[in-house]
Every structure is written in structure tokens, then in C-alpha cells.
Design a protein around this motif. Sequence first.
Motif, PDB file in Angstrom:
ATOM      1  N   UNK A  18       0.827  -1.206   0.000  1.00 43.43           N
ATOM      2  CA  UNK A  18       0.000   0.000   0.000  1.00 43.43           C
ATOM      3  C   UNK A  18       0.865   1.262   0.000  1.00 43.43           C
ATOM      4  N   UNK A  19       1.916   1.269   0.799  1.00 46.25           N
ATOM      5  CA  UNK A  19       2.828   2.422   0.827  1.00 46.25           C
ATOM      6  C   UNK A  19       3.553   2.587  -0.505  1.00 46.25           C
ATOM      7  N   UNK A  25       1.969   6.665  -6.957  1.00 42.73           N
ATOM      8  CA  UNK A  25       1.003   7.687  -7.386  1.00 42.73           C
ATOM      9  C   UNK A  25       1.629   9.074  -7.261  1.00 42.73           C
ATOM     10  N   UNK A  26       2.313   9.328  -6.158  1.00 43.72           N
ATOM     11  CA  UNK A  26       2.971  10.626  -5.959  1.00 43.72           C
ATOM     12  C   UNK A  26       4.048  10.862  -7.018  1.00 43.72           C
ATOM     13  N   UNK A  27       4.861   9.845  -7.277  1.00 45.95           N
ATOM     14  CA  UNK A  27       5.924   9.967  -8.277  1.00 45.95           C
ATOM     15  C   UNK A  27       5.350  10.169  -9.678  1.00 45.95           C
ATOM     16  N   UNK A 162       0.568   9.058 -19.514  1.00 50.03           N
ATOM     17  CA  UNK A 162       0.346   8.889 -18.078  1.00 50.03           C
ATOM     18  C   UNK A 162       0.353   7.412 -17.692  1.00 50.03           C
ATOM     19  N   UNK A 163      -0.164   6.551 -18.557  1.00 55.04           N
ATOM     20  CA  UNK A 163      -0.160   5.106 -18.271  1.00 55.04           C
ATOM     21  C   UNK A 163       1.260   4.562 -18.231  1.00 55.04           C
ATOM     22  N   UNK A 169       6.591   3.748 -12.656  1.00 58.48           N
ATOM     23  CA  UNK A 169       6.753   4.122 -11.249  1.00 58.48           C
ATOM     24  C   UNK A 169       6.269   2.998 -10.329  1.00 58.48           C
ATOM     25  N   UNK A 170       5.179   2.343 -10.688  1.00 56.28           N
ATOM     26  CA  UNK A 170       4.659   1.239  -9.875  1.00 56.28           C
ATOM     27  C   UNK A 170       5.651   0.078  -9.866  1.00 56.28           C
ATOM     28  N   UNK A 171       6.196  -0.257 -11.034  1.00 51.69           N
ATOM     29  CA  UNK A 171       7.199  -1.311 -11.116  1.00 51.69           C
ATOM     30  C   UNK A 171       8.415  -0.974 -10.234  1.00 51.69           C
TER      31      UNK A 171
END
Length: 178
Positions: A18-19, A25-27, A162-163, A169-171
Motif C-alpha cells: 500500500x505504501x 502515485x505521488x511519483x 500517463x499510463x 513508477x509502480x514497477x
Amino acid sequence: MSFDVDFSGLLTKMQRVSQAVQQAVEDTAEKAAEEIHEKAIEYASGPMNPDWKAKQARTAKRENVRNSGKRVALHFKDNAEYLWYREVMHEGKGTPPWPVSVNTGTFRRAHRRERIRKGVWRVFGDSKIARYFSYVHDGTIRMKGRPTIGKAVQEFKQSGRIREIGRAMLRKNLQGVK
């Protein structure tokens, strides 16, 4: 018969995931705002078209600078160039050329980006730096608007970038979660 199942490890891992997602999302928001900001500045600077730069230099010549200072004498090669200038700049029939006439760079410096809160950034024109920013961006009754920020946002949305940024960033943030 009884079963004891310990989910404390699962809960800890879920909190870390979750963190990581929140940080992604912030990045993503920061990177998107940065790209839109850079594109808006590029539109304010205009394309590097040598013909337009030469035309801009010809029309920006001053006549008798010592005496009049503010008087600008327009020099056109032929009648067609004069008609184009009149049609676009005065009558508003054509699309105004990029770039905005920039001599000092104040219009470019007026493009700002800032973090509002977690995951929310904004790109805006600072009227404290360039008081005329809204007039150039939105236009007036005598001049069509040249929406540098609006055009950058529209292009960014249409590109689907954006995708790509979000996935990257998620990876990146999920690699450290174990």
C-alpha cells in the motif's frame, strides 16, 4: 481439531505494498507535471523554424532607436508577407504563429509547477512574474490566445503517456517490497 493461522506477515506485506502504491502515485503525478511543464515552456519558446525566426527578426527591427525608442518599423519583403501579417495578427483569421514574441524570457519563466498536496500538482502561469501572461495565454479582443499550458495538457492526455509513467513508477516502487 484446531487450526491456528498467523496472518501478521501478510498484513505487514500488504501495508508495504500500500505504501509503495501511494509513493508510485505521488511519483507519477510529479513526473506528469514535470513533462507538461517542459512541454508548455517549449510551446512558449516556439518551434525552431528558421523562416519564422528570420521573419520575427525582420518585423522586430526598430527605426531610429535613440530618438523614438518604442516605435517599431515593420519591414516586409513583399505584399504577400504583409497580408499574412495583417490577416493573422490583426484580423485574427489565421492561427497565430508560435512562438510568442519572446525577447527577455519572462514569459517562459512565468510557467510554474507546484505541489498542492500529496499526489496533486499544478502547472500554471505566474502573473507576478509576467503580468501579461493571461492576455497572451487566453487572448484579447485584438489577438487570439496562445494557450501554451492548455496545448501541453491536451497533447499529454492524447498521448497516453500517463499510463506509461504510472506503470514504470509502480514497477520501480514494487521492486523493493518483499
